[in-house]
Design an enzyme around this catalytic site. Structure first.
Site: not given
Length: 218
Positions: A57-59, A63
């Site tokens: 999960h990429c902040p 997403n």
């Protein structure tokens, strides 16, 4: 994984030939989504859904990076890297010009000094980000070439080969698509979408001949 929900839920896991099972021998089920989890699929508590071939999960993009958008994530890193390179090489001649202006007998104004400090800070920041991003890009490209996700990389044993590694070219096609000329295209077309469906995976495996030798399976 909305597009695959119905088929995955109704499919016999034996027909899908899953490689990942629970320790009890049962097929993997998501206790939050209450449905079958295909190989390489994980539940993201932030997105509140299961993600096919979840990488992380990429902040920064708010997403999850998974099967359908891993290509775009790698492209984002590449575009940012090129942009930083433009800033880096573009500010070098400007810094040289400004430094030489300080030795001018006419002197320089206050705004010139302030703008020079801003340009110098921009140059230093681009150097810092380039150094950081270089290692980050190398890490993620290596994962793609070896057909690992970030989650799988954290769980693997040292120097272990991914069971999903089917050769570097095919590994790249599973992320960027079949047509290499379209790998830099920031959208999905029939020729540039990831190869596969994110549910079923080709695997590399060997059959044991004896205790000391293994050969590729036919």
């Amino acid at each position: 994984y909305v597009q695959q929900d119905q088929r995955a839920a109704q499919s016999d896991p034996a027909l899908l030939n899953p490689q990942e099972w629970k320790r009890s021998g049962d097929r993997r089920q998501c206790k939050w989504c209450a449905k079958y989890k295909p190989d390489r699929c994980h539940h993201c508590r932030i997105c509140r859904t299961c993600i096919l071939k979840m990488d992380h999960h990429c902040p920064w993009i708010n997403n999850c990076v998974g099967f359908y958008n891993r290509k775009f994530f790698i492209q984002l890193l590449g575009y940012v890297y090129v942009s930083l390179g433009i800033v880096f090489f573009g500010t070098i001649p400007e810094l040289v010009r400004r430094c030489s202006a300080f030795s001018s007998p006419d002197g320089v104004g206050m705004w010139f000094i302030i703008s020079t400090v801003i340009v110098f800070m921009m140059f230093c920041l681009s150097v810092l980000l380039l150094c950081t991003l270089t290692q980050f890009i190398k890490f993620h490209v290596k994962l793609v070439l070896d057909n690992y996700t970030t989650i799988e990389n954290l769980e693997r044993e040292e120097d272990a080969k991914s069971k999903f590694d089917i050769g570097r070219r095919r590994n790249l096609e599973q992320v960027f698509g079949e047509n290499r000329w379209l790998w830099g295209l920031p959208l999905h077309t029939q020729a540039s979408r990831p190869v596969g469906d994110g549910v079923r995976w080709r695997v590399h495996y060997t059959r044991v001949v004896d205790e000391d030798e293994e050969v590729p399976a036919d």
